[in-house]
Design a protein around this motif. Structure first.
Motif, short mmCIF file in Angstrom:
data_model
loop_
_atom_site.label_atom_id
_atom_site.label_comp_id
_atom_site.label_asym_id
_atom_site.label_seq_id
_atom_site.Cartn_x
_atom_site.Cartn_y
_atom_site.Cartn_z
N PRO A 78 0.83 -1.21 0.00
CA PRO A 78 0.00 0.00 0.00
C PRO A 78 0.86 1.26 0.00
O PRO A 78 2.04 1.22 0.38
N PRO A 79 0.27 2.39 -0.41
CA PRO A 79 1.01 3.66 -0.44
C PRO A 79 1.65 3.96 0.92
O PRO A 79 0.99 3.85 1.94
N GLY A 80 2.92 4.30 0.89
CA GLY A 80 3.61 4.70 2.10
C GLY A 80 4.62 3.69 2.59
O GLY A 80 5.55 4.05 3.31
N ILE A 81 4.44 2.43 2.22
CA ILE A 81 5.31 1.37 2.75
C ILE A 81 5.84 0.53 1.59
O ILE A 81 5.44 -0.63 1.40
N PRO A 82 6.76 1.05 0.79
CA PRO A 82 7.25 0.27 -0.36
C PRO A 82 8.13 -0.89 0.06
O PRO A 82 8.79 -0.83 1.10
N VAL A 83 8.11 -1.95 -0.76
CA VAL A 83 9.11 -3.00 -0.68
C VAL A 83 9.78 -3.09 -2.06
O VAL A 83 9.09 -3.20 -3.08
N ASP B 205 3.40 11.44 -9.13
CA ASP B 205 3.34 11.19 -7.69
C ASP B 205 4.73 10.92 -7.10
O ASP B 205 4.96 11.20 -5.92
N ALA B 206 5.60 10.33 -7.91
CA ALA B 206 6.96 10.09 -7.42
C ALA B 206 7.68 11.42 -7.15
O ALA B 206 8.29 11.62 -6.10
N VAL C 35 16.20 -4.91 -10.71
CA VAL C 35 15.37 -3.71 -10.68
C VAL C 35 14.53 -3.79 -9.41
O VAL C 35 13.86 -4.79 -9.16
N ALA C 36 14.55 -2.73 -8.62
CA ALA C 36 13.77 -2.66 -7.38
C ALA C 36 12.34 -2.32 -7.77
O ALA C 36 12.02 -1.16 -8.03
N THR C 37 11.49 -3.33 -7.81
CA THR C 37 10.14 -3.14 -8.35
C THR C 37 9.14 -2.83 -7.25
O THR C 37 9.14 -3.46 -6.19
N VAL C 38 8.28 -1.84 -7.51
CA VAL C 38 7.17 -1.54 -6.61
C VAL C 38 5.87 -2.02 -7.25
O VAL C 38 5.87 -2.55 -8.36
N GLY C 39 4.75 -1.86 -6.55
CA GLY C 39 3.48 -2.40 -7.05
C GLY C 39 3.00 -1.71 -8.32
O GLY C 39 3.48 -0.64 -8.70
N ASN D 49 5.02 5.14 -4.01
CA ASN D 49 5.94 4.26 -3.29
C ASN D 49 7.34 4.28 -3.90
O ASN D 49 8.33 4.14 -3.18
N ALA D 50 7.42 4.45 -5.21
CA ALA D 50 8.74 4.56 -5.84
C ALA D 50 9.49 5.77 -5.29
O ALA D 50 10.70 5.70 -5.01
N GLY D 51 8.78 6.88 -5.12
CA GLY D 51 9.41 8.07 -4.57
C GLY D 51 9.89 7.84 -3.14
O GLY D 51 11.01 8.20 -2.78
#
Lengths: 178, 178, 178, 178, 178, 178, 178, 178
Positions: free
Chosen positions: B110-115, H22-23, H115-119, H125-127
């Motif tokens: 979810p937004p705010g907690i990236p992995v 958003d990033a 590559v560090a992938t986000v959802g 979240n990338a930012g």
């Protein structure tokens, strides 16, 4: 904390509330008190843990957790209680994957920590399942569930009777289904 | 706790260790210390939290978390630290779904907690990515990564030269690839 | 019919028994009696219905149903009882789709008839979940579940301690994991 | 019960009727009587069984069953008859998974109990397939099906002729397709 | 061409024969003659068409088509006959996608040209379904199918009785299931 | 660089060579020279670009690129040439996802930069497709392709004739297919 | 039949025309004549075959085939020609599965009969790919393709320059992108 | 080039800008400068490479790349730098597959080039992840991230308090969530 509630209903964000309220409503129909909270496994992890521990101490019987995407809430709750935990995978319009992401994240738990998963968006079924769990140890609740199921059957049979009487074309028009 | 380690490598079960060791090995090749632990988001949640807090205090820079199925470990760690967390989704022979379950459970945060998610089974890449993160603030490490990549390129070019010399049929036989 | 059993464990074919026995075994570990039957939703539908009705009358508390492919068994059982029903989706080597077919067929139930679904092949978790459901109304059982979870945590911590002592290379060799 | 009907068309909910009516309509076009019922495998299981037995006795030849999600209706009907059963998987907007859940739940039947599955939302094709099954034993019906297919071919060829005459840009405008 | 055969069983390659023979075998058990051919929609398209036309003329009642990958055989046959066509999607070890490719390619037919699709690898069910289609117009065949289903039920009940007598641990050992 | 070659066959790793050699072999059968290289879009990007530019200058007509996982090689080649590029998605045992990852990564190209994608593991088809592309402008090559297809048809018909003569049971045994 | 056309563009239904026209348009931009037809692999199979044979005789170089669901059109065309065939998988709103069904049905062709598959809905790329195939044997066409690609690059660079000048907030507003 | 920027944000098309902004915004909130560019891995490959090399020389620390479909941009950037690269898979309404294509194309990178992938759609979240990477080597930035996370937790707790006070029905109405 509502001391008469038996079911804690949690979700990570208030954007899930319009779906998750169905769990509280069907529980109310079945005569079971519940409490609804927005608490996030990832953004307020301590609050989730302390809520679970407090609720178990206060006599809660079941937790229902709704979440989308990488839906960890039910699993995190299950990690902190010996009570049964029901997971409701939610589809997130924004995140693609059509809710299958949340389904996998909720249901594929490791040995030892089950989550009782219902269908994608299945908040109503989560409420009924919670009642069935309570009903396993409480005959009055089980009778309520049986009654609820009997009413559903009666409704479908009434609809089918109406359909036989009207034919499908008139039925569809009268019900506004086309 | 290894005071010189910069990267904490966690996994939920020692059955994940044969894959996850690749992260520690490539970090060692790049001159970066790491520490490997089996700690479970669901079976030892308190230990995960206390480990993360201790490690962040001790100067760790990155966490790498490997898990299969409803892979919550990376998300739980990310919930408790401001450091970057790398998730390695693992395929579980027993659980069907071919690792896509773990991928969704790790990446769809979810937004705010990236992995920062790498490919299914991508422990080696997790190690390299951790080094790149550290290298963003440390030129010596970045140089090590660049060197590592140059060596990879050189290896492939050497193989291609051998392939040109031998032709593909002899090459396949000599390398035992058929 | 075993009059002391509280959980009925059903599966459509004896080829599912080697997986599904884990439910019976973990229930036995938790001090709960169960009964195991091969009965098919599609090949012996009347027997399934009469078994469910007899068992509910005899004081059973939970049903566990394992099936692969178009896994209807849990849903059929749920249609005939007000007790909670746990579904275990099973992967079928022959039928492709890697168990996702059974997962969808078990979890995506219509409103009113929930099935508490666990992960693909998750028979052990089904047993623990059944115990948690019984434990919701029986403190002694809940204590057993809590104890079981505490033991799991202890085992993981012991393994981690051994891992810290030996280092991952020696650990992998000693445990035969590589 | 319509004594002249040869095909029983069942669905679990009247919300499926706007799609499923296409089966009844194409059957009427092919001169075959049918009967449409809303009966649920999970909410009115006894009615499903008694309907199937009554209809088989009354000379019905084929059943068509439409359902979404964990679509068990066709399988439950197939469990109670030696007549062929056609399953129509329906996509459910609410439940995610884009109808693939219903497809798997309908088609992946165990050995011994086949369901003749058509495409997602394929109610019209279910009607044509039912006619083809009846036509296997009734030349007049087969001739009707052949005629229906010839008409389809003629329609497409007429459209193609119009397309060649007008060019695609004018054709798209005239048909309101852009 | 076998003039007494009622069912034509086609497959694109003899590598599919070990699976597809189950259709011919179960048809023989049910007293129905069939003919088995390897003919490819893509490599011998004219032969497929001429075979279909000849067979329909010779009194065949049903076609069964097995194919993997982009499984077009059933659709191509359905394009050339008014008889019902059964499609068996086959998983191809080489082509990835676990048979879901063949399932989609077989079942998702356009309006007007249905294919009665069975589960992935479901050749036996294709044979039974063909018998049910023939049985819709032939009571003797339908009685054979009913008998076959009764025997399956009896077998499962016998196994369950043995399971009750022995307990699951002894049963698993005796049957060599573990 | 082989000056008589018309097709450049690239792959990212020599572990792909045992599959990709089929492209070179079928091209040889069709009388078309090719050249095989291991060059990686990610590990040797400059070499890929310079190879493509050199080859286009030297009169190459088509590129074939095989890759697994996040299969970028075909796309990168397509970005640097106006010649047609064929992509072969490869399943990677290690990376889960059964080759669907490579299929998506190869086929879902943005507007302007197409990749002609063949099936998962379809190296042989890539070779035939390359010949067909060259054949579009060279009648002799097209005749070779037509001949190749005629031979395939003949082989299948011969197998079918053998099958009719022997029956499927003897055929399976004689061919060692069971 | 347009004697100057080099590319035949086929689709099974005029509902596909609004997408498929992009192939004809981009070919026209590249100076290549094409012909657009609605012909169905399943509803007008003879017309498809005779069209393919006529066109190949008339000097056509490439076929482009668009279809949704169980998309067989490209495969059927490929079965009857030695020319290259490009397949465009189309998503069908009605049939669920989001176009992945059409992708699998188009790309997973058996050995010997390749289809050059582009992305879901990729009609424009199909046109460009056809031009690239023709360009493999015709330098003037190849130059046109190279020019087309150069123009695309220029457009993107112009947009980026505008973005740098305006900043992303003003750019989004000016372009109406939010 | 903005000399104070630490993060380069790239995307292949300005249609991705409304999501990708958003990033940049969250980075600005965290006090980190960034630069936004539309550059395509496939349409302007040289510009991507030269941008990456220039930026690394100018002291950039992280790249963020957003792309849909066969999303190669992040991988191409990662091939040319030793800095960490974050990939944002984007769902493309037109291309079907619901963003899973972009996810696979971004995350399933080969060994050596992570590559560090986000959802899917996870630009925000990338930012945050970029800030966490920079924060690994810069305590002030890490403190900013921790503060940001604390604010999120506070917001959720405030919402939950409001929900407890109002009850879910009034809350939903007041917030306009139904």
């Amino acid at each position: 904390m509502d001391t008469k509630a038996l079911v804690g209903i949690l979700m990570g964000s208030d954007s899930d509330l319009s779906v998750m309220q169905d769990a509280a409503k069907v529980l109310a129909d079945l005569g079971i008190g519940s409490e609804v909270h927005t608490l996030s496994a990832h953004r307020t992890p301590e609050e989730v843990v302390s809520y679970v521990q407090k609720s178990e101490g206060a006599g809660y019987k079941v937790f229902i957790c709704g979440a989308g995407g990488a839906a960890h809430l039910a699993g995190v709750v299950a990690a902190h209680t010996a009570l049964p935990v029901i997971g409701v995978p939610l589809a997130s319009a924004k995140m693609g994957a059509a809710g299958v992401d949340a389904l996998f994240s909720t249901v594929q738990m490791p040995p030892g920590i089950p989550v009782a998963t219902v269908g994608i968006g299945g908040a109503k079924n989560a409420g009924i399942l919670a009642a069935q769990m309570i009903g396993a140890g409480d005959e009055a609740v089980r009778a309520k569930v049986a009654e609820y199921k009997a009413k559903m059957a009666k409704d479908i049979k009434a609809k089918d009777a109406e359909l036989q009487e009207k034919g499908f074309e008139k039925y569809l028009k009268d019900k506004g289904l086309i």
